[in-house]
Design a protein around this motif. Structure first.
Motif, PDB file in Angstrom:
ATOM      1  N   UNK A  49       0.835  -1.207   0.000  1.00 46.06           N
ATOM      2  CA  UNK A  49       0.000   0.000   0.000  1.00 46.06           C
ATOM      3  C   UNK A  49       0.869   1.255   0.000  1.00 46.06           C
ATOM      4  N   UNK A  50       1.949   1.240   0.762  1.00 45.70           N
ATOM      5  CA  UNK A  50       2.851   2.393   0.815  1.00 45.70           C
ATOM      6  C   UNK A  50       3.566   2.591  -0.525  1.00 45.70           C
ATOM      7  N   UNK A  51       4.046   1.502  -1.119  1.00 44.79           N
ATOM      8  CA  UNK A  51       4.706   1.594  -2.422  1.00 44.79           C
ATOM      9  C   UNK A  51       3.719   2.099  -3.473  1.00 44.79           C
ATOM     10  N   UNK A  52       2.511   1.541  -3.465  1.00 50.13           N
ATOM     11  CA  UNK A  52       1.512   1.946  -4.455  1.00 50.13           C
ATOM     12  C   UNK A  52       1.108   3.406  -4.281  1.00 50.13           C
ATOM     13  N   UNK A  53       1.030   3.866  -3.052  1.00 50.56           N
ATOM     14  CA  UNK A  53       0.709   5.281  -2.830  1.00 50.56           C
ATOM     15  C   UNK A  53       1.801   6.171  -3.409  1.00 50.56           C
ATOM     16  N   UNK A  54       3.051   5.768  -3.247  1.00 46.19           N
ATOM     17  CA  UNK A  54       4.156   6.527  -3.841  1.00 46.19           C
ATOM     18  C   UNK A  54       4.014   6.543  -5.359  1.00 46.19           C
ATOM     19  N   UNK A  55       3.670   5.405  -5.959  1.00 46.32           N
ATOM     20  CA  UNK A  55       3.501   5.328  -7.412  1.00 46.32           C
ATOM     21  C   UNK A  55       2.353   6.219  -7.885  1.00 46.32           C
ATOM     22  N   UNK A  56       1.269   6.241  -7.144  1.00 43.19           N
ATOM     23  CA  UNK A  56       0.134   7.106  -7.499  1.00 43.19           C
ATOM     24  C   UNK A  56       0.535   8.573  -7.400  1.00 43.19           C
ATOM     25  N   UNK A  57       1.227   8.926  -6.344  1.00 46.84           N
ATOM     26  CA  UNK A  57       1.634  10.319  -6.140  1.00 46.84           C
ATOM     27  C   UNK A  57       2.628  10.801  -7.189  1.00 46.84           C
ATOM     28  N   UNK A  58       3.347   9.878  -7.793  1.00 46.52           N
ATOM     29  CA  UNK A  58       4.397  10.238  -8.752  1.00 46.52           C
ATOM     30  C   UNK A  58       4.135   9.670 -10.144  1.00 46.52           C
ATOM     31  N   UNK A  59       2.885   9.485 -10.482  1.00 43.94           N
ATOM     32  CA  UNK A  59       2.532   8.857 -11.762  1.00 43.94           C
ATOM     33  C   UNK A  59       2.943   9.666 -12.982  1.00 43.94           C
ATOM     34  N   UNK A  60       3.253  10.943 -12.806  1.00 47.83           N
ATOM     35  CA  UNK A  60       3.672  11.767 -13.946  1.00 47.83           C
ATOM     36  C   UNK A  60       5.151  11.578 -14.290  1.00 47.83           C
ATOM     37  N   UNK A  61       5.885  10.841 -13.459  1.00 52.74           N
ATOM     38  CA  UNK A  61       7.308  10.616 -13.720  1.00 52.74           C
ATOM     39  C   UNK A  61       7.494   9.754 -14.969  1.00 52.74           C
ATOM     40  N   UNK A  62       8.588   9.993 -15.663  1.00 56.23           N
ATOM     41  CA  UNK A  62       8.993   9.135 -16.773  1.00 56.23           C
ATOM     42  C   UNK A  62       9.481   7.801 -16.194  1.00 56.23           C
TER      43      UNK A  62
END
Length: 114
Positions: A49-62
Motif C-alpha cells: 500500500x505504501x509503495x503503491x501510494x508513492x507510485x500514485x503520487x508520482x505517476x507523472x514521472x517518466x
C-alpha cells in the motif's frame, strides 16, 4: 555443480541493491499491467500500500525517473517484501528463478474461488 542460492538477508549489500533494483522493475510492470495479487497475499505489513501510494503520487514521472525514485524512497519496503517472498538469489543478487516465472507459479498455487 549447482550454484549456491541465498536468501535476501544473506546477500552482500551490493547484491541486495541489485535484487531491489530488479524487483522494482518487475513490481512496476506488475503494478501497471498485471496486478499484484500474489504479492498482496504475502504482504501482511502494508508495504505494498505504501509503495503503491508513492507510485500514485508520482505517476507523472517518466519510466526511469519513476524506477529510481521508487527505489530511493521505498528501498526498505522492497527489502522487507524480498525477505517475505522467500525467493532464492544467486550471489550477485539475481533471482534464481525469473520474477515472471515465480509470479505465475505463485498465482497458480494460490487457492482459487470464494
Amino acid at each position: 555443480m549447482a550454484e549456491t542460492t541465498l536468501s535476501f538477508a544473506q546477500l552482500s549489500d551490493a547484491a541486495k541493491r541489485t535484487a531491489i533494483n530488479d524487483f522494482a522493475t518487475f513490481y512496476i510492470d506488475q503494478y501497471q499491467h498485471e496486478g499484484l495479487d500474489a504479492l498482496a497475499q504475502i504482504d501482511l505489513s502494508g508495504r505494498i500500500a505504501d509503495i503503491n501510494q508513492w507510485l500514485i503520487s508520482n505517476r507523472s514521472f517518466m519510466s526511469q525517473e519513476l524506477h529510481d525514485g521508487l527505489v530511493r524512497d521505498r528501498e526498505e519496503n522492497f527489502a522487507a517484501l524480498l525477505e517475505a517472498v522467500n525467493v532464492k538469489f544467486n550471489a550477485n543478487g539475481k533471482p534464481a528463478q525469473p520474477w515472471t516465472d515465480w509470479y505465475k507459479e505463485t498465482i497458480a498455487a494460490a487457492p482459487q474461488g470464494r
